[in-house]
Design an enzyme around this catalytic site. Structure first.
Site: not given
Lengths: 430, 321
Positions: A97, A281, A308
């Site tokens: 992303n 998130n 992450d």
């Protein structure tokens, strides 16, 4: 040709072979030559003293955001790969992303080349599931895998369309890569900025309920069962999520899954005071969920610890809570947080921790890593499991500082990281 | 330079972290200051030489005007800044605004912002006193205080009263400030409305939850009726305003069934015929305009106390009539 390297006098823990005893590790021509007691030093070999330390396969992180191309003010492939080495990671998998997203073979090639050029931790590109991460058309998975992608994901957002997810799981089987899923039902999380519960109610922030994650995990597990595809569930944060995955694996679904250090060490109380470094998130959950994630990492339901790692610039986090972006960095604190919150608390032993940080993730993504078997890539991490240290974000190699752990006292520290048979990182003396 | 600590601390961000004695002292000081607004010349030199910025990132009429009257009646120099819809995001503006205010050496900032936590964010970054005039869905402490003052005026004391907050608690900063203030002063507190408009685990705040307005009215001494915004219908929280009125609206018929006289408050602005019927809003139970009057007095009290004034010297500070 690098000189041979002898890592001498340590306790070698290699979960891939159930090996745990005092031994030396000899690396020649970038690969593991031998592991055993009292190995002689070949002519011209360099030695690395590992006495009092643990020598293990280099760590593997299947979930990092390196922000390049497009957001190099947060991180670059080179700075992220250096932060990885400092955290003991020799292999990292870069999420697609970016801007533009990694959704075609040229983009995959760009990430691969930038990683090689940096010459730090090995950077494996992960391709997008859908063109432009738009969730509509399947990206050219075959070509991306051919170019070097090791998995596909639309991470950062879910694959909302169940039909597309089904096709992705079926199609990816031809190319042997897993589909990594960010499980979130957007209709249930919309507008939310933290976990839904007592703290969100007090702070007046819109909450994201556990069900937003649980419903999507359940859907993806059923689709993996339907298709026989390989599903990798990213950043699991709920008790129900761990139960769903455990049950699916027991009935034979090909599922692997991650727990992150922040989700098994922190709860939504960390948001108190509107601390944007705790805005992430999926969100930090309740104590019951935190404990369930820790237990699931311990029993192997979550077979990977993944960070992450999500760098954001200071200015972006220096905002009102609702306006700040989601994400925190984790490469340089992962070992310390995991040692402190899992091993020191007695949930499992060091060998299991090393499995979740190397062998487990390497197997989940089918990587040549996570083992010190003779012939394997010469990637090793030397750690001092009892060293106490204090996190100082100013000293991070990452370009960003957005950690909720700054100033924390942790146990367990990386002493040196060996990449392709040569010492690539050595901790400064404290 | 950090301001010296005051009776209230540096800032007023919410009622959650105030002590009952502090809240009572604000109410008593407000009681003392009420009389200023009844004078022919409504001005006392309590804040002469102080500079105050009213920083409103969200549109507001009554709160902004109420603060402005309070400031002017205490002789402060005030500036109004309204930041709406600029190209920069709100958060970026907030950081830069904080730094600019700091550079101009102002004494106090009154801030209204759409993000929960915005007042705390500003307070942590500038030495001036910060007063929260409403931050997102978090708190609106001066509204809570003026509600407490109004209830006390009409019922003599807060302790032991049963107060129910009716309506969109989920999105309401007024609700949170009321809940904390009322609980600290010893009231029993309940909320009432459809589950879609209640925050998660609302009972953990220490309140009861009534899903039906009839049950709330049968229980309560006081109703504080929240505004239902049209957006809530569009976002699907309630099927229609008509249905909301039918099942959750406060009407004369419903009040007539109450076992005792019920005091009705509303923070405004009213949407007549939705959450409250006109004959209730304009009727004998309603104290809505008293709330507005008390708002100025409460804000004067907060300004005075944050400027370093003591509750016990308020009478002397305001001088004779």
């Amino acid at each position: 040709m690098t000189r041979p390297l002898l890592i001498r006098g340590g306790r070698v823990v290699d979960p891939s072979r159930g090996f745990d005893e005092p031994a030396d590790v000899l690396l020649v021509d970038g690969r593991v030559e031998a592991v055993g007691g009292g190995l002689g030093t070949p002519d011209g070999a360099e030695t690395l003293d590992a006495s009092g330390c643990v020598v293990c396969p280099g760590f593997v992180d299947v979930h990092v955001h390196l922000r390049e191309p497009g957001e190099e003010h947060k991180e670059s492939i080179a700075t992220g790969a250096l932060a990885a080495l400092a955290g003991g990671f020799t292999t990292i998998c870069a999420m697609p992303n970016t801007d533009p997203p990694i959704d075609d073979p040229a983009a995959v090639g760009f990430v691969l080349a930038a990683g090689l050029r940096a010459g730090r931790a090995r950077v494996h590109p992960v391709g997008a599931v859908s063109v432009g991460l738009a969730g509509e058309r399947l990206a050219p998975v075959g070509e991306m895998v051919e170019a070097g992608a090791v998995a596909i994901t639309d991470d950062g957002r879910p694959v909302w369309d169940a039909g597309l997810m089904r096709r992705a799981l079926e199609y990816a089987r031809s190319f042997g890569v897993p589909v990594a899923s960010h499980c979130e039902v957007p209709e249930l999380s919309r507008g939310g900025s933290m976990n839904e519960g007592v703290v969100s109610t007090r702070l007046g922030l819109i909450g994201i309920p556990n069900a937003a994650e649980d419903v999507m995990i359940a859907r993806d597990l059923f689709l993996a069962e339907l298709t026989g595809g390989r599903l990798h569930v990213q950043h699991v944060t709920t008790r129900r999520g761990t139960e769903l995955i455990r049950a699916a694996r027991e009935r034979g679904v090909a599922v692997t899954a991650e727990g992150t250090p922040h989700h098994f060490s922190l709860t939504d109380e960390a948001v108190e005071g509107y601390r944007t470094h705790a805005k992430v998130n999926p969100p930090l959950r309740s104590e019951a969920d935190r404990a369930a994630v820790a237990a699931a990492v311990a029993d192997g339901t979550l077979d990977c610890i993944a960070t992450d790692h999500a760098p954001h610039h200071y200015d972006e986090k220096e905002q009102a809570f609702d306006d700040a972006p989601f994400g925190l960095i984790g490469l340089e604190t992962a070992l310390g947080v995991s040692m402190t919150y899992l091993v020191e608390k007695g949930l499992f032993g060091l060998s299991d921790l090393i499995h979740r940080m190397s062998t487990g993730p390497a197997r989940a993504f089918g990587l040549d890593a996570g083992t010190l078997a003779p012939g394997a890539a010469g990637d090793a991490t030397v750690i001092d499991p009892s060293a106490k240290w204090t996190v100082d974000a100013r000293r991070f190699r990452s370009r960003s500082r957005n950690t909720p752990f700054d100033g924390w006292s942790l146990t367990g520290r990386v002493v040196a990281t060996v990449l392709g048979g040569a010492v690539a990182f050595r901790a400064e003396e404290a | 330079m950090t301001q010296p600590p005051t009776f209230l601390g540096k800032d007023l961000i919410g009622l959650e972290h105030l002590e009952a004695e502090q809240i009572l002292a604000i109410l008593d000081t407000a009681e003392t200051f009420k009389e200023i607004s009844e004078r022919p010349i409504k001005k006392v030199p309590v804040l002469r030489g102080k500079t105050i910025v009213n920083l409103f990132f969200e549109p507001s009429t009554r709160t902004r005007i109420s603060f402005e009257f309070a400031e002017k009646r205490l002789s402060a120099d005030t500036v109004n800044v309204a930041e709406t819809g600029s190209s920069v995001t709100k958060g970026e503006t907030l950081v830069d605004t904080a730094r600019n205010l700091e550079a101009m050496r102002i004494d106090m900032v009154v801030i209204r912002h759409s993000a929960s936590g915005a007042a705390r964010f500003l307070a942590d970054r500038i030495p001036s006193n910060v007063i929260n005039a409403g931050d997102g869905r978090h708190e609106h402490p001066t509204q809570g205080l003026l509600d407490l003052l109004t209830i006390r005026d009409h019922r003599g004391a807060i302790e032991g009263l049963r107060v129910c907050i009716v309506g969109d608690v989920l999105h309401s900063r007024v609700a949170r400030s009321n809940i904390w203030g009322l609980l600290k002063l010893g009231a029993e507190v309940a909320v009432c409305g459809p589950g879609t408009l209640m925050p998660a685990a609302v009972e953990t705040l220490g309140v009861r939850f009534f899903r039906r307005i009839e049950d709330a009215i049968a229980w309560a001494d006081v109703l504080n009726v929240l505004r239902l915004q049209l957006e809530r219908m569009h976002a699907g929280y309630v099927p229609s305003l008509r249905e909301y009125n039918r099942f959750f609206g406060v009407s004369t018929e419903r009040l007539a069934a109450a076992p005792r006289d019920v005091l009705v408050l509303h923070p405004g602005p009213l949407t007549r015929g939705v959450e409250i019927d006109s004959d209730v809003a304009d009727g004998p139970c309603s104290v809505i305009l008293d709330q507005v009057t008390n708002g100025v007095a409460v804000r004067m009290a907060v300004l005075y106390l944050l400027a370093g004034g003591r509750p016990e010297t308020a009478e002397a500070a305001k001088g004779g009539g």
